[in-house]
Write a protein that holds these residues in place. Structure first.
Motif, PDB file in Angstrom:
ATOM      1  N   UNK A  24       0.828  -1.206   0.000  1.00  0.00           N
ATOM      2  CA  UNK A  24       0.000   0.000   0.000  1.00  0.00           C
ATOM      3  C   UNK A  24       0.864   1.259   0.000  1.00  0.00           C
ATOM      4  N   UNK A  25       1.939   1.240   0.784  1.00  0.00           N
ATOM      5  CA  UNK A  25       2.843   2.385   0.826  1.00  0.00           C
ATOM      6  C   UNK A  25       3.487   2.611  -0.544  1.00  0.00           C
ATOM      7  N   UNK A  26       3.928   1.532  -1.161  1.00  0.00           N
ATOM      8  CA  UNK A  26       4.578   1.640  -2.466  1.00  0.00           C
ATOM      9  C   UNK A  26       3.587   2.141  -3.519  1.00  0.00           C
ATOM     10  N   UNK A  27       2.349   1.651  -3.463  1.00  0.00           N
ATOM     11  CA  UNK A  27       1.326   2.128  -4.402  1.00  0.00           C
ATOM     12  C   UNK A  27       1.073   3.617  -4.209  1.00  0.00           C
ATOM     13  N   UNK A  28       1.034   4.064  -2.967  1.00  0.00           N
ATOM     14  CA  UNK A  28       0.855   5.481  -2.697  1.00  0.00           C
ATOM     15  C   UNK A  28       2.012   6.312  -3.227  1.00  0.00           C
ATOM     16  N   UNK A  29       3.221   5.790  -3.100  1.00  0.00           N
ATOM     17  CA  UNK A  29       4.390   6.495  -3.625  1.00  0.00           C
ATOM     18  C   UNK A  29       4.336   6.593  -5.146  1.00  0.00           C
ATOM     19  N   UNK A  30       3.852   5.538  -5.792  1.00  0.00           N
ATOM     20  CA  UNK A  30       3.706   5.575  -7.250  1.00  0.00           C
ATOM     21  C   UNK A  30       2.701   6.661  -7.646  1.00  0.00           C
ATOM     22  N   UNK A  31       1.609   6.746  -6.924  1.00  0.00           N
ATOM     23  CA  UNK A  31       0.620   7.789  -7.221  1.00  0.00           C
ATOM     24  C   UNK A  31       1.236   9.181  -7.027  1.00  0.00           C
ATOM     25  N   UNK A  32       2.063   9.322  -6.014  1.00  0.00           N
ATOM     26  CA  UNK A  32       2.724  10.605  -5.773  1.00  0.00           C
ATOM     27  C   UNK A  32       3.695  10.945  -6.901  1.00  0.00           C
ATOM     28  N   UNK A  33       4.346   9.947  -7.453  1.00  0.00           N
ATOM     29  CA  UNK A  33       5.272  10.176  -8.557  1.00  0.00           C
ATOM     30  C   UNK A  33       4.537  10.636  -9.804  1.00  0.00           C
ATOM     31  N   UNK A  34       3.311  10.154  -9.973  1.00  0.00           N
ATOM     32  CA  UNK A  34       2.545  10.451 -11.188  1.00  0.00           C
ATOM     33  C   UNK A  34       1.681  11.696 -11.080  1.00  0.00           C
ATOM     34  N   UNK A  35       1.393  12.138  -9.861  1.00  0.00           N
ATOM     35  CA  UNK A  35       0.418  13.219  -9.697  1.00  0.00           C
ATOM     36  C   UNK A  35       0.830  14.116  -8.535  1.00  0.00           C
ATOM     37  N   UNK A  36       1.231  15.338  -8.840  1.00  0.00           N
ATOM     38  CA  UNK A  36       1.657  16.276  -7.793  1.00  0.00           C
ATOM     39  C   UNK A  36       0.525  16.590  -6.823  1.00  0.00           C
ATOM     40  N   UNK A  37      -0.730  16.458  -7.276  1.00  0.00           N
ATOM     41  CA  UNK A  37      -1.860  16.716  -6.390  1.00  0.00           C
ATOM     42  C   UNK A  37      -1.866  15.755  -5.208  1.00  0.00           C
TER      43      UNK A  37
END
Length: 211
Positions: free
Chosen positions: A190-203
């Motif tokens: 879950x943490x890694x998935x959240x980090x991926x989302x952060x990499x793709x979307x500054x929001x």
């Protein structure tokens, strides 16, 4: 914010895995592992992750939850399911790839990705083996490994460059070991998935940093 505060906000707001989003209850069993492979292929295309997840849901809703069922489906059936998920830009090519994916898994591993795991030693071997499936490149292999580390514990901690970039944007350490130390083992995907989302979307970064 402390690392712990950032991680808590990230997990609370953006901490679902892509498998969870696609309705996959991930276990070390043939059917959910196959479903994750399908999702990894869909997410590999230059298309929004929300569309890829929706397309996966439609494929599974249509009954293609095993490689046998995917092989039995007609090419048009697969195209139609992808279309219902609005996966239209790549639907025809992907419908062909899904059939080939099923054929290769059945012929090479008797439909069971656990055999691939048993024949591999560590994440690099798993990545290389996954890339022998047509349509699964380095990005698709990384997606699979990020998500499967929750059930293939020997792969953990698995943090690829994209996830590490996201962690850095959030002010978290890039190191896989240091990231893993911030969560319970079960929460690492879950943490890694959240980090991926952060990499793709500054929001996502802005949302988390607001506390």
């Amino acid at each position: 914010m402390s690392d712990e505060d950032v991680v808590k906000a990230l997990l609370d707001r953006h901490g679902t895995t892509y498998a969870q989003d696609a309705g996959i209850t991930l276990h070390d069993k043939p059917s959910p592992l196959w479903q994750l492979l399908v999702l990894s292929l869909l997410l590999s295309a230059r298309i929004g992750s929300d569309i890829a997840v929706a397309a996966a849901r439609e494929l599974f809703k249509a009954g293609y939850r095993t490689p046998q069922k995917m092989r039995e489906a007609s090419w048009q059936d697969r195209v139609d399911a992808l279309g219902r998920g609005h996966y239209r830009r790549y639907d025809e090519r992907t419908a062909t790839q899904l059939g080939e994916l099923a054929d290769t898994l059945l012929e090479t591993y008797d439909g069971d990705l656990r055999r691939l795991h048993e024949e591999s030693e560590g994440s690099k071997d798993v990545e290389q083996a996954l890339q022998r499936f047509k349509g699964i490149g380095p990005a698709g292999a990384a997606i699979f490994c990020r998500e499967v580390q929750g059930v293939w514990a020997d792969l953990a901690p698995y943090v690829d460059k994209l996830a590490a970039d996201g962690a850095e944007r959030l002010g978290l350490p890039r190191s896989a070991d240091r990231l893993a130390d911030l969560v319970a083992r079960k929460d690492l995907p879950r943490l890694v998935a959240g980090c991926v989302r952060a990499a793709r979307d500054k929001a996502v970064v802005d949302d988390v940093r607001q506390g």
